[in-house]
Design a protein around this motif. Structure first.
Motif, PDB file in Angstrom:
ATOM      1  N   VAL B 735       0.844  -1.207   0.000  1.00 42.07           N
ATOM      2  CA  VAL B 735       0.000   0.000   0.000  1.00 42.07           C
ATOM      3  C   VAL B 735       0.874   1.250   0.000  1.00 42.07           C
ATOM      4  O   VAL B 735       0.671   2.181  -0.780  1.00 42.07           O
ATOM      5  CB  VAL B 735      -0.950   0.001   1.225  1.00 42.07           C
ATOM      6  N   PHE B 736       1.868   1.236   0.864  1.00 48.50           N
ATOM      7  CA  PHE B 736       2.730   2.406   0.961  1.00 48.50           C
ATOM      8  C   PHE B 736       3.511   2.596  -0.338  1.00 48.50           C
ATOM      9  O   PHE B 736       3.636   3.710  -0.852  1.00 48.50           O
ATOM     10  CB  PHE B 736       3.698   2.233   2.144  1.00 48.50           C
ATOM     11  N   LEU B 737       3.962   1.498  -0.879  1.00 47.06           N
ATOM     12  CA  LEU B 737       4.763   1.573  -2.104  1.00 47.06           C
ATOM     13  C   LEU B 737       3.909   2.096  -3.260  1.00 47.06           C
ATOM     14  O   LEU B 737       4.318   2.999  -3.993  1.00 47.06           O
ATOM     15  CB  LEU B 737       5.330   0.190  -2.438  1.00 47.06           C
ATOM     16  N   THR B 738       2.710   1.528  -3.404  1.00 47.22           N
ATOM     17  CA  THR B 738       1.832   2.006  -4.476  1.00 47.22           C
ATOM     18  C   THR B 738       1.517   3.477  -4.264  1.00 47.22           C
ATOM     19  O   THR B 738       1.521   4.275  -5.201  1.00 47.22           O
ATOM     20  CB  THR B 738       0.497   1.217  -4.478  1.00 47.22           C
ATOM     21  N   GLY B 739       1.202   3.818  -3.003  1.00 49.70           N
ATOM     22  CA  GLY B 739       0.840   5.198  -2.693  1.00 49.70           C
ATOM     23  C   GLY B 739       1.959   6.161  -3.006  1.00 49.70           C
ATOM     24  O   GLY B 739       1.771   7.135  -3.732  1.00 49.70           O
ATOM     25  N   ILE B 740       3.132   5.845  -2.519  1.00 52.60           N
ATOM     26  CA  ILE B 740       4.249   6.783  -2.680  1.00 52.60           C
ATOM     27  C   ILE B 740       4.646   6.884  -4.155  1.00 52.60           C
ATOM     28  O   ILE B 740       4.946   7.970  -4.669  1.00 52.60           O
ATOM     29  CB  ILE B 740       5.456   6.361  -1.801  1.00 52.60           C
ATOM     30  N   ALA B 741       4.585   5.740  -4.844  1.00 50.67           N
ATOM     31  CA  ALA B 741       4.940   5.763  -6.264  1.00 50.67           C
ATOM     32  C   ALA B 741       3.912   6.567  -7.054  1.00 50.67           C
ATOM     33  O   ALA B 741       4.272   7.341  -7.947  1.00 50.67           O
ATOM     34  CB  ALA B 741       5.009   4.334  -6.794  1.00 50.67           C
ATOM     35  N   SER B 742       2.637   6.395  -6.702  1.00 51.01           N
ATOM     36  CA  SER B 742       1.606   7.155  -7.412  1.00 51.01           C
ATOM     37  C   SER B 742       1.738   8.639  -7.124  1.00 51.01           C
ATOM     38  O   SER B 742       1.548   9.474  -8.010  1.00 51.01           O
ATOM     39  CB  SER B 742       0.213   6.679  -6.995  1.00 51.01           C
ATOM     40  N   VAL B 743       2.050   8.969  -5.875  1.00 46.96           N
ATOM     41  CA  VAL B 743       2.222  10.389  -5.527  1.00 46.96           C
ATOM     42  C   VAL B 743       3.343  10.986  -6.373  1.00 46.96           C
ATOM     43  O   VAL B 743       3.208  12.071  -6.942  1.00 46.96           O
ATOM     44  CB  VAL B 743       2.537  10.553  -4.022  1.00 46.96           C
ATOM     45  N   ILE B 744       4.424  10.246  -6.471  1.00 48.29           N
ATOM     46  CA  ILE B 744       5.551  10.760  -7.277  1.00 48.29           C
ATOM     47  C   ILE B 744       5.150  10.810  -8.747  1.00 48.29           C
ATOM     48  O   ILE B 744       5.380  11.799  -9.439  1.00 48.29           O
ATOM     49  CB  ILE B 744       6.794   9.852  -7.103  1.00 48.29           C
TER      50      ILE B 744
END
Lengths: 219, 1079
Positions: B735-744
């Protein structure tokens, strides 16, 4: 480019060919003194009345068109120019409401639009002269003054080069600073001038002179 | 084969799909403003015209002095430029607009005169007699005396014969002005060159080619920019290309560039983040490949179903990337952390539920009034479901080969985060409550906050050359804001009449539009009747007057054009192509573009009000105004929102219900969704941001992500019984990885210079941050597992209620009270599906077959009846209690043990009315003490102790106090019977006994006391028959003997006891009141 002073001098010499002595430019202090005195005089005036001679010169006209009539002013914001030649013509300003009557036509009534250039430079500007010596123009115009024997030449030119009219020249008699004449130059070859003959201040005007004198006025 | 087919079809779709850069097709097609604007673009939109706009600019320094100036090219240079443009092979005509061109204007007026009805045309000719002309000239001379309007001066000179007045009376035709009014400024500040292509420019490519051709020519001849100031390296643009082809070329190029940039940057950064977390490259490429396949599936669907992708539809790739990447990463994480096969079904179920729910939510957009959203709904649905399919079928096969391994630090970080959140759960809950309170208080202040900016200009790129050119064009000739309307007529005369009627109805001057609407096809007839040579007559009359020959020049020019028309030298082709506002339907019916002037300054709802007035006028017309469109779209969007959001929520929550089957969990989904939306709104307010129609995509993305995260997290939390550490090990990293990658990824457009793109990226980022924060912090903090809560109702399990129930039991007949109890039990079961599930899981221990939920609910119903009897037991006479007891077996076992003078441990389970055993024992003359755990309140403990004391049963409360246990031993050693329930583990001490459906836990600690006291143990069961009578059975006493160690002895006898109770429990599962989730 002709400087404002030079233009004013040329105009003054053309406009007043009978002047005996050359024009003398008024310094800043003198200008202020004259401006304050004229503003005070105009502001203190309750009524004004005189004979009016209007001269119109247009490009391509072989001779100017001259009209005669009377001008009436009552403080604070009533102004009437009634023509005798041509007859049955007048322009009446009551506050912001203007009524214009041309010979053989119905009168037209409307409110002045301050954003419309022709409205703010026409009769509204003339009313400003009677109200306070057109002090509002000081911000937007450069002023030059010249003493010419018994007359004071006040020349206004707009600070913005593309504004019209391109010059307003007012002559006041000295030393009483009474209105003598005014020239409004719209472009190099189009101009209108007024001569104020036998001016009378603070004399009672004919009653109801500023009432709507028209029937069937169009709005 | 499947992959090959997708690749082949996807390549075909990518090569043939059409990128729709037009905005109108994405709007509701039934709106009059959309229909009108489409008609406008089709018929009047000048699909063939590119306009080169040049603006004079003067840059001042702080002192007001001009430091740099761009001047409009002079006449000679302009002529040279138009000549060069004219020589281009694709150019049909070139026209200079904005610069005074008396010849062209004379042609325009001549054309309108040539279109006059024959009788008016004849009247026009009759004006040109020497007498009439002299008379008119004298009147003009007279007008110059007396009251004089300065503005009229120039007109008089241009029109000394006052033809203007005459023509205006015929339909508002103005004579051309060759000079500006004396009160107006001199010289234009904007000039435009209209370049018309030979063929309509239908495609993006043809627009781009034609615009490029024009740009090169103008740039070579005039230069593209001027350096300002020389040391600052800032360039001032010298010209702007606008018009529909320029807008299409610019928008489409920009859109392609932006989409590629965003997708590329997002993919690179997501890959980087993935690699940093897992240090794995090949699986990453596999995931990206599968994502690409899903994208291609969406593209194929778009190509087949719609033929193209519109602006909103293109957003699907962004949403797909944001939501579905999560599925692949979850699967990868599962394989990388080797969670074991038991977790796979849950994960698979979670992915499919998430995909179906999100696709369902987006699917509702299909019923939106906006075709753009319909496309988005289909594409997202296809993309999500195919990704779910690939993630759960292809990806496991591929990952199984590569055996990925997650770095150990991931679990450490995940555990630390879980521990920190566990400790601060209350803090988070309080923060949420306070945050909501602040939001509610702030509602009046932010009520009018512009969360949505409906201005369609917000979609434009700020540095758009085409739109800047369009704005400059609006300044050409001091144009005022107008409301364009397309008026329809059956014939030209009818069209003219309709337009005139519109003007009258609105009390507005529409002469400038009427001017260009011919009243019929009169040109040929008029041409034959025109008598040439009138120009000479005019010249002679002027020469004899007070005026010089410059007066009346325009009149002579006009007459010259009409003479040329008569001679066949003038065909008005250029004028008609430039000014014509009349077009025809295929059946020949004409329509005219009429520009209704709007009062200045234009009020915000001026267009709407004007359109209402136009509608009320009864004129057959359509609006073609962008401001009205904006207002209409707002209204439609609001209606859609109200209509669809209900259905969307219904779908989301129905599917969440299917996933969870528990209202508590569905509500948690709902709370997560609401909180994330509130968080997004709060972030928008805090950052002073508004959403545009483009960045509005953040809302569906947010919904998709929140549903995705919440479904996975809640399912995992349920699976781990609220174990945060375990849940986070499975989900936190993905979740964190998807979130942070999407934010970037979505944040990448922030680096661009385009405010519309920046807004899109920023709002998307805010949406993702809201979703991730909700998923990783709020959902786990707000989640509670029933096992971590008391198994009883905290509201009902109170002494007060017991007292009231007891009072009722004293006068309500037993059957009625039992029925009431059963009803209450049934209602409780219906409203507490989570508790029913716990009972269902517990009952599963008793059978090999699945336990129907109806059986679990029957437990609650029976418990209601048992409670009724329990309260009755406390208030009814002794005889009645005895009548409640049906059969009793094994009473002799009590007597035997009692006569031995030894104490005895009576053990039973939470079966039926087990309290009845105490009454029965006392009745048999055996002193008995009931062991009980502390009740929730002292009052209830006292109430229940008093209740038992009524028939002489003592209560001994045992908690964590070890002295209480010594007290038990004392009771036993003194020969008393001690009753205890053993089917529920106590303080973690239990022995798992094999039951038909699994291992049932039995509390073992109590047997230690029996060992200490050296007393026998008698298993006892109580069950209720259908007749409502209770059957008691005391099994033979078990004498404890050492069997190995103490623990081994206890385990042995506990198993024996459990197996003694097992047949009764299995026979009467609906009377096993085991409401606590067993480990």
């Amino acid at each position: 480019m002709v400087s404002i002073r030079r233009a004013a001098l040329i105009l003054a010499s053309i406009f007043l060919p009978t002047a005996h002595a050359g024009p003398v430019e008024v310094g800043a202090d003198g200008q202020k003194k004259y401006a304050d005195a004229f503003e005070m005089k105009q502001s203190a005036t309750h009524t004004f009345e005189c004979t009016l001679r209007q001269t119109l010169k247009l490009q391509g006209m072989k001779k100017p068109v001259i009209s005669k009539g009377h001008i009436y002013y009552a403080a604070p914001d009533h102004l009437l120019i009634r023509f005798d030649e041509p007859s049955d013509e007048f322009v009446l300003l009551n506050g912001k409401h203007v009524t214009i009557k041309k010979s053989g036509e119905d009168a037209e009534e409307r409110d002045l639009d301050p954003k419309k250039e022709s409205d703010s430079t026409g009769i509204a500007m003339l009313l400003g002269f009677f109200q306070n010596g057109a002090s509002a123009l000081k911000e937007s115009h450069r002023i030059a003054m010249f003493e010419m024997e018994k007359l004071l030449n006040v020349t206004l030119t707009p600070k913005q080069p593309d504004r019209r009219p391109i010059m307003i020249v007012t002559h006041l008699s000295l030393p009483d600073l009474e209105l003598h004449s005014q020239l409004i130059r719209f472009s190099r070859e189009n101009e209108m001038s007024y001569e104020f003959i036998q001016p009378q201040r603070d004399q009672p005007l004919k009653e109801g002179i500023f009432d709507q004198p028209v029937k069937g006025a169009t709005k | 084969m499947l992959v090959g087919a997708i690749l082949a079809a996807g390549t075909w779709a990518a090569r043939t799909i059409h990128f729709q850069s037009e905005l109108l097709p994405i709007f509701p097609q039934n709106l009059p403003s959309v229909q009108g604007l489409q008609l406008f673009q089709e018929k009047f939109g000048s699909a063939q015209e590119v306009i080169v706009v040049m603006e004079s600019q003067t840059i001042m320094n702080a002192n007001g002095a001009a430091v740099s100036t761009i001047e409009i090219p002079g006449s000679e240079k302009l002529e040279s430029l138009t000549t060069k443009l004219q020589t281009l092979p694709d150019v049909e005509s070139v026209t200079i607009m904005g610069k005074s061109d008396p010849q062209r204007m004379s042609r325009a007026v001549a054309w309108t005169i040539a279109n006059l009805p024959p009788e008016q045309f004849a009247q026009f000719q009759n004006l040109f007699t020497p007498g009439e002309l002299k008379s008119r000239l004298q009147k003009t001379r007279n007008r110059l005396s007396g009251v004089m309007d300065p503005e009229a001066m120039a007109l008089i000179r241009l029109d000394p014969f006052r033809l203007t007045e005459w023509l205006e009376k015929q339909g508002g035709i103005h004579l051309p002005l060759t000079n500006p009014s004396p009160t107006q400024s001199e010289g234009p500040t904007v000039i435009a060159i209209q370049v018309r292509a030979r063929q309509p420019l239908q495609t993006f490519e043809s627009c781009q080619a034609f615009v490029g051709e024009i740009r090169d020519t103008v740039r070579n001849d005039y230069g593209s920019a001027k350096l300002y100031p020389p040391d600052a390296q800032v360039w001032l643009r010298k010209f702007f290309l606008t018009g529909r082809p320029a807008i299409v070329a610019e928008t489409a190029t920009q859109m392609r560039h932006d989409m590629l940039l965003m997708a590329g940057v997002a993919a690179v950064l997501i890959s980087l983040a993935f690699w940093l977390c897992y240090r794995s490259l090949v699986p990453l490429l596999l995931i990206l490949f599968l994502q690409g396949l899903s994208f291609l599936c969406g593209l194929i669907a778009a190509r087949i179903l719609f033929g193209g992708l519109n602006v909103i539809g293109m957003g699907f790739s962004a949403i797909l990337l944001g939501v579905s990447m999560d599925y692949c990463i979850l699967v990868y994480h599962y394989f990388a952390t080797a969670e074991g096969p038991h977790a796979w079904p849950t994960l698979k179920r979670g992915i499919w539920l998430s995909a179906i729910t999100t696709a369902g939510a987006f699917g509702i957009l299909y019923f939106s009034s906006f075709p753009g959203f319909k496309q988005l709904a289909v594409l997202i649905g296809v993309g999500l479901l195919t990704t779910a399919y690939f993630a759960t079928t292809l990806l496991p096969l591929l990952l199984d080969r590569f055996k990925p391994v997650a770095p150990p630090w991931l679990n450490k970080v995940s555990d630390a985060f879980a521990a920190a959140l566990e400790q601060r759960r209350k803090l988070v809950r309080w923060s949420v409550a306070i945050g909501i309170a602040i939001f509610v208080i702030a509602v009046p202040f932010i009520w009018n906050y512009p969360f949505y900016n409906s201005d369609l200009k917000s979609l434009r790129h700020s540095n758009s050359e085409a739109y800047r050119g369009m704005e400059l064009l609006g300044n050409l000739g001091g144009m005022t804001r107008t409301f364009p309307v397309i008026v329809h007529g059956k014939t030209l005369a009818d069209l003219h009449e309709q337009t005139a009627h519109l003007g009258k109805a609105l009390s507005l001057d529409l002469s400038s539009s009427l001017l260009w609407i011919p009243r019929g096809s009169y040109m040929d007839a008029n041409r034959t009747k025109w008598n040439d040579g009138r120009g000479r007559m005019v010249k002679d009359v002027i020469a004899q007057s007070d005026f010089d020959p410059t007066w009346g020049e325009s009149t002579r020019m006009l007459l010259g054009v009409l003479d040329g028309w008569k001679d066949g030298k003038e065909n008005f082709k250029e004028i008609r192509s430039m000014t014509s506002n009349v077009m025809s339907w295929s059946d020949g019916e004409p329509m005219a573009l009429v520009r209704v002037p709007l009062p200045s300054p234009v009020k915000p709802d001026e267009s709407v009000q004007l359109w209402h007035r136009i509608e009320a006028s009864g004129t057959r017309c359509q609006p073609a105004d962008w401001a009205l469109l904006g207002s209409d779209l707002n209204q439609t969007a609001r209606g859609d929102f109200q209509r669809l959001s209900v259905w969307m929520l219904l779908i989301v929550f129905s599917l969440c219900w299917v996933a969870h089957r528990a209202m508590r969990l569905v509500m948690l989904n709902a709370v997560a969704l609401i909180l994330s939306l509130l968080l997004l709104l709060a972030l928008l307010v805090a950052t002073g941001t508004s959403m545009t129609i483009m960045s509005l995509l953040a809302v569906p993305l947010l919904i998709g992500l929140v549903i995705d995260y919440s479904l996975h997290l809640i399912l995992a939390l349920e699976e781990s019984r609220g174990n945060l550490k375990e849940t986070f090990r499975h989900l936190a990293t993905p979740v964190f990885l998807t979130g942070i990658a999407s934010v970037i990824g979505f944040g990448s457009p922030l680096a661009s210079q385009q405010p519309s793109l920046q807004n899109f990226g920023f709002v998307m980022d805010l949406g993702i941050i809201s979703a991730v924060a909700t998923g990783l912090i709020l959902i786990p903090a707000l989640y509670f597992h029933p096992a971590s809560r008391p198994h009883y109702s905290q509201t009902l399990y109170r002494a007060g209620w017991f007292g009231i129930a007891s009072w009722f039991a004293s006068w309500v007949p037993r059957p009625c009270f039992r029925a009431f109890g059963k009803s209450c039990g049934w209602l409780y079961a219906c409203s507490h599906p989570g508790s029913v599930r716990i009972v269902q899981r517990n009952l599963a221990l008793l059978r090999k077959d699945p336990i129907p939920s109806a059986l679990a609910r029957a437990v609650f119903v029976n418990f209601g009846a048992t409670l009724a009897d329990y309260f009755r037991l406390g208030v009814c006479p002794h005889d009645e209690v005895m009548r409640m007891i049906g059969e009793n077996h094994g009473a002799e076992n009590f007597k035997k043990v009692y006569e031995e003078g030894r104490g005895c441990l009576l053990v039973t389970g939470h079966m039926s009315l087990f309290e009845l055993g105490g009454f029965f024992m006392k009745d048999q003359g055996c002193p008995i003490t009931v062991l009980t755990l502390p009740e929730p309140s002292g009052a209830l403990t006292r109430w229940r102790a008093d209740y038992r004391a009524r028939w002489g049963v003592d209560t001994l409360e045992v908690g964590t106090d070890s002295f209480a246990l010594l007290e038990v031993v004392k009771h036993l050693q003194s020969g008393k019977f001690v009753a205890v329930l053993v089917d529920r583990p106590y303080q973690g001490q239990h022995i798992a006994v094999d039951f038909p459906g699994g291992k049932a836990p039995f509390s073992s600690g109590i047997l230690m006391l029996a060992l200490l006291a050296q007393c026998p143990v008698i298993p006892v069961t109580v069950v209720c028959s259908h007749s409502g009578k209770y059957h008691l059975e005391a099994h033979p006493p078990i004498y404890l003997e050492k069997r190995g160690s103490r623990e081994e002895t206890v385990e042995h006898y506990m198993r024996q006891i459990a197996h003694t109770l097992e047949p009764t429990l299995c026979k009467h599962p609906d009377q096993w009141y085991q409401f606590v989730a067993l480990p």
